[in-house]
Write a protein that holds these residues in place. Structure first.
Motif, PDB file in Angstrom:
ATOM      1  N   VAL A 177       1.395  -1.401  -0.165  1.00 18.43           N
ATOM      2  CA  VAL A 177      -0.026   0.033  -0.054  1.00 18.43           C
ATOM      3  C   VAL A 177       0.726   1.308  -0.035  1.00 18.43           C
ATOM      4  CG1 VAL A 177      -2.202   1.282   1.168  1.00 18.43           C
ATOM      5  CG2 VAL A 177      -1.773  -1.801   0.756  1.00 18.43           C
ATOM      6  N   ILE A 178       2.284   1.062   1.160  1.00 10.86           N
ATOM      7  CA  ILE A 178       2.741   2.422   0.842  1.00 10.86           C
ATOM      8  C   ILE A 178       3.379   2.437  -0.690  1.00 10.86           C
ATOM      9  CG2 ILE A 178       5.447   3.193   1.480  1.00 10.86           C
ATOM     10  CD1 ILE A 178       3.969   1.307   4.914  1.00 10.86           C
ATOM     11  N   ASP A 179       3.547   1.481  -0.879  1.00 12.99           N
ATOM     12  CA  ASP A 179       4.376   2.001  -2.333  1.00 12.99           C
ATOM     13  C   ASP A 179       3.557   2.191  -3.633  1.00 12.99           C
ATOM     14  OD1 ASP A 179       6.836   1.011  -4.424  1.00 12.99           O
ATOM     15  OD2 ASP A 179       5.408  -0.400  -5.314  1.00 12.99           O
ATOM     16  N   ARG A 180       2.167   1.671  -3.285  1.00  9.32           N
ATOM     17  CA  ARG A 180       1.453   2.235  -4.549  1.00  9.32           C
ATOM     18  C   ARG A 180       1.151   4.392  -4.038  1.00  9.32           C
ATOM     19  NH1 ARG A 180      -3.621   3.265  -3.063  1.00  9.32           N
ATOM     20  NH2 ARG A 180      -3.941   1.694  -1.937  1.00  9.32           N
ATOM     21  N   LEU A 181       0.516   4.252  -2.813  1.00  9.41           N
ATOM     22  CA  LEU A 181       0.646   5.593  -2.440  1.00  9.41           C
ATOM     23  C   LEU A 181       1.808   6.570  -3.204  1.00  9.41           C
ATOM     24  CD1 LEU A 181      -1.127   5.459   0.717  1.00  9.41           C
ATOM     25  CD2 LEU A 181      -2.233   6.029  -1.224  1.00  9.41           C
ATOM     26  N   ALA A 182       3.129   5.804  -2.651  1.00  8.17           N
ATOM     27  CA  ALA A 182       3.982   6.451  -3.521  1.00  8.17           C
ATOM     28  C   ALA A 182       4.461   7.185  -4.881  1.00  8.17           C
ATOM     29  CB  ALA A 182       5.107   6.270  -2.765  1.00  8.17           C
ATOM     30  N   ASN A 183       3.089   5.964  -6.184  1.00  9.29           N
ATOM     31  CA  ASN A 183       3.541   6.115  -6.890  1.00  9.29           C
ATOM     32  C   ASN A 183       2.147   6.850  -7.452  1.00  9.29           C
ATOM     33  OD1 ASN A 183       1.092   4.484  -9.778  1.00  9.29           O
ATOM     34  ND2 ASN A 183       3.242   4.975  -9.874  1.00  9.29           N
ATOM     35  N   GLU A 184       1.057   7.628  -6.670  1.00  6.23           N
ATOM     36  CA  GLU A 184      -0.079   8.353  -6.370  1.00  6.23           C
ATOM     37  C   GLU A 184       0.671   9.692  -6.595  1.00  6.23           C
ATOM     38  OE1 GLU A 184      -3.601   6.640  -5.257  1.00  6.23           O
ATOM     39  OE2 GLU A 184      -3.159   4.634  -5.584  1.00  6.23           O
ATOM     40  N   VAL A 185       1.092   9.280  -5.283  1.00  7.34           N
ATOM     41  CA  VAL A 185       1.859  10.929  -5.342  1.00  7.34           C
ATOM     42  C   VAL A 185       2.843  11.197  -6.861  1.00  7.34           C
ATOM     43  CG1 VAL A 185       3.334  11.906  -3.814  1.00  7.34           C
ATOM     44  CG2 VAL A 185       1.730  10.857  -2.540  1.00  7.34           C
ATOM     45  N   GLU A 186       3.780  10.608  -6.922  1.00  7.93           N
ATOM     46  CA  GLU A 186       4.636  10.429  -8.116  1.00  7.93           C
ATOM     47  C   GLU A 186       3.570  11.634  -9.292  1.00  7.93           C
ATOM     48  OE1 GLU A 186       6.377   7.420  -9.972  1.00  7.93           O
ATOM     49  OE2 GLU A 186       8.261   8.739 -10.946  1.00  7.93           O
ATOM     50  N   LYS A 187       2.261   9.955  -9.716  1.00  2.97           N
ATOM     51  CA  LYS A 187       2.030  10.560 -10.871  1.00  2.97           C
ATOM     52  C   LYS A 187       1.026  11.992 -10.673  1.00  2.97           C
ATOM     53  CE  LYS A 187      -0.805   7.254 -11.206  1.00  2.97           C
ATOM     54  NZ  LYS A 187      -2.307   6.270 -10.722  1.00  2.97           N
ATOM     55  N   ALA A 188       0.750  12.205  -9.427  1.00  3.45           N
ATOM     56  CA  ALA A 188      -0.205  13.389  -9.179  1.00  3.45           C
ATOM     57  C   ALA A 188       0.586  14.982  -9.105  1.00  3.45           C
ATOM     58  CB  ALA A 188      -1.244  13.577  -8.389  1.00  3.45           C
ATOM     59  N   ASP A 189       2.043  14.546  -8.671  1.00  2.86           N
ATOM     60  CA  ASP A 189       3.158  15.471  -9.223  1.00  2.86           C
ATOM     61  C   ASP A 189       2.611  17.107  -8.826  1.00  2.86           C
ATOM     62  OD1 ASP A 189       5.064  16.439  -9.574  1.00  2.86           O
ATOM     63  OD2 ASP A 189       4.493  17.272 -12.336  1.00  2.86           O
ATOM     64  N   THR A 190       1.834  17.101  -7.352  1.00  4.14           N
ATOM     65  CA  THR A 190       0.887  18.305  -6.529  1.00  4.14           C
ATOM     66  C   THR A 190       2.262  19.273  -6.609  1.00  4.14           C
ATOM     67  OG1 THR A 190      -0.426  16.514  -5.918  1.00  4.14           O
ATOM     68  CG2 THR A 190      -0.525  19.027  -5.223  1.00  4.14           C
ATOM     69  N   ARG A 191       2.053  20.967  -6.615  1.00  8.20           N
ATOM     70  CA  ARG A 191       3.197  22.044  -6.414  1.00  8.20           C
ATOM     71  C   ARG A 191       3.123  21.833  -4.633  1.00  8.20           C
ATOM     72  NH1 ARG A 191       4.084  26.736  -7.941  1.00  8.20           N
ATOM     73  NH2 ARG A 191       2.610  28.108  -6.721  1.00  8.20           N
ATOM     74  N   ASN A 192       3.873  22.093  -4.121  1.00  5.85           N
ATOM     75  CA  ASN A 192       3.241  22.593  -2.564  1.00  5.85           C
ATOM     76  C   ASN A 192       2.465  21.975  -1.616  1.00  5.85           C
ATOM     77  OD1 ASN A 192       4.015  25.329  -2.200  1.00  5.85           O
ATOM     78  ND2 ASN A 192       2.381  26.296  -3.494  1.00  5.85           N
ATOM     79  N   LEU A 193       3.202  20.049  -1.610  1.00  3.00           N
ATOM     80  CA  LEU A 193       2.620  19.399  -1.025  1.00  3.00           C
ATOM     81  C   LEU A 193       3.216  19.310   0.329  1.00  3.00           C
ATOM     82  CD1 LEU A 193       0.244  17.135  -0.698  1.00  3.00           C
ATOM     83  CD2 LEU A 193       1.631  15.844  -1.633  1.00  3.00           C
ATOM     84  N   ILE A 194       2.624  19.221   1.258  1.00  2.00           N
ATOM     85  CA  ILE A 194       3.497  18.841   2.428  1.00  2.00           C
ATOM     86  C   ILE A 194       2.338  16.999   2.777  1.00  2.00           C
ATOM     87  CG2 ILE A 194       3.918  18.972   5.436  1.00  2.00           C
ATOM     88  CD1 ILE A 194       3.633  22.017   5.019  1.00  2.00           C
ATOM     89  N   ILE A 195       3.059  15.883   3.108  1.00  2.94           N
ATOM     90  CA  ILE A 195       3.007  14.341   3.853  1.00  2.94           C
ATOM     91  C   ILE A 195       2.654  14.986   5.423  1.00  2.94           C
ATOM     92  CG2 ILE A 195       2.823  12.489   3.710  1.00  2.94           C
ATOM     93  CD1 ILE A 195       3.171  11.890   0.768  1.00  2.94           C
ATOM     94  N   VAL A 196       1.961  14.250   5.337  1.00  6.64           N
ATOM     95  CA  VAL A 196       1.833  13.912   7.539  1.00  6.64           C
ATOM     96  C   VAL A 196       1.281  12.308   7.597  1.00  6.64           C
ATOM     97  CG1 VAL A 196       1.262  14.426   9.359  1.00  6.64           C
ATOM     98  CG2 VAL A 196       1.115  16.509   7.867  1.00  6.64           C
ATOM     99  N   HIS A 197       2.113  11.545   8.306  1.00  6.66           N
ATOM    100  CA  HIS A 197       1.672  10.373   8.296  1.00  6.66           C
ATOM    101  C   HIS A 197       0.565   9.897   9.667  1.00  6.66           C
ATOM    102  CE1 HIS A 197       5.381   7.829   9.084  1.00  6.66           C
ATOM    103  NE2 HIS A 197       5.908   8.606   8.525  1.00  6.66           N
ATOM    104  N   GLY A 198      -0.110   8.784  10.430  1.00  6.29           N
ATOM    105  CA  GLY A 198       0.171   8.410  11.148  1.00  6.29           C
ATOM    106  C   GLY A 198       0.826   7.761  12.113  1.00  6.29           C
TER     107      GLY A 198
END
Ligand code: ATP
Ligand code: IP8
Length: 266
Positions: free
Chosen positions: A29-50
């Motif tokens: 799941v972590i790998d899939r989410l990293a792929n989604e973040v890469e594809k989305a290429d969002t500027r000014n993004l901060i990630i927080v995880h639980g």
């Protein structure tokens, strides 16, 4: 102050770990989410995880949230923080393997709390990382508290604080259910999903939110909503989506329509 286009994305511990176990990472799941973040290429993004099954069991076992009462807890604090760095390391490995310029920012090294609320935040490196084009990644952590000695800072309090600090226009919260329901959907099969809520509607609903059925020292969905309120009051929109479903985080980042719960000021 005008809103920026900053996005704060919380990836819940219920998504990247199995909260029924201990130290059980969902690496695919972590790998899939990293792929989604890469594809989305969002500027000014901060990630927080639980914390999921890395942070909560150790924090509970050692009563870290309640503060320093016994020197034996010091190792428990160290253990809780260390387990969070291990989970964070898995997130960082995947993001960087996916060519995302992600840099970990350790909350316990730049934040202190007072009675559990953020009191000081040395945020210059974080701001400069974002301005330089990096994607900062923070997480719920064990932190020093000026009154309690130490405590647990939830990723959700961090999300709300960061959204306010960076004047973000939106918060995306990824959990393991389809959004916010009128009861815990895991306990009540007939629970109804809300697609849109105002703050007033949300406040009325708070008492109905299920208390956590798994190990969670920061209050589960109730704690999450409580923490989001200050950011919502400032006009920041929050969307709760199911991050265990492929492409839901990607679509939320791309501002595509997506099943989930959107919460707005009015
Ligand atoms: P972590 O704190 O480890 O990051 P998380 O943020 O992913 O975890 P939780 O705090 O565990 O998520 O909250 C999500 C859980 O809340 C769901 O798994 C769901 O069973 C539970 N829950 C309780 N009440 C509700 C509700 N009214 N609507 C939706 N989910 C609810
Ligand atoms: O999972 C708490 O953060 P959360 C982290 O976002 C720890 O509530 C260390 C329990």
């Amino acid at each position: 102050m005008n809103k920026t286009d900053a996005t704060i994305l919380k990836i819940g511990g219920s998504v990247i770990t199995d909260k029924n176990g201990e130290l059980t990472a969902q690496t695919q799941v972590i790998d899939r989410l990293a792929n989604e973040v890469e594809k989305a290429d969002t500027r000014n993004l901060i990630i927080v995880h639980g914390g999921g099954s890395f942070g909560h069991p150790a924090a509970q076992r050692n009563a870290i949230k309640e503060g320093l009462r016994d020197p034996k807890q010091l190792v428990g604090f160290a253990e809780t923080h260390h387990f969070m760095t291990v989970l964070n390391g898995l997130m960082m490995d995947s993001l960087i393997m996916h060519n995302v310029p992600a840099v970990s920012v350790t909350p316990s090294s730049c934040i202190t709390t007072e009675n559990g609320r953020i009191k000081s935040f040395e945020d210059t490196p974080l701001k400069m990382l974002l301005e330089t084009g990096f994607l900062p990644v923070l997480y719920g952590d064990a932190v020093i508290d000026t009154k309690l000695g130490f405590t647990i800072l939830s990723g959700d309090q961090l999300v709300s604080t960061l959204a306010t600090k960076f004047n973000a226009d939106r918060i995306i919260i990824g959990v393991d259910v389809d959004g916010l329901y009128d009861a815990d959907p895991k306990a009540e099969k007939t629970a109804k999903l809300f697609t849109h809520l105002t703050i007033d509607e949300l406040k009325k609903l708070k008492s109905k939110l299920g208390k956590p059925t798994v190990c969670d020292v920061t209050g589960g969905m109730f704690g999450k909503i409580e923490e989001l309120l200050p950011a919502l009051e400032r006009g920041i929109t929050a969307t709760i989506v199911n991050a265990t479903k492929p492409n839901h985080i990607y679509r939320a980042l791309k501002r595509d329509s997506i099943e989930g719960t959107t919460i707005e000021k009015r």
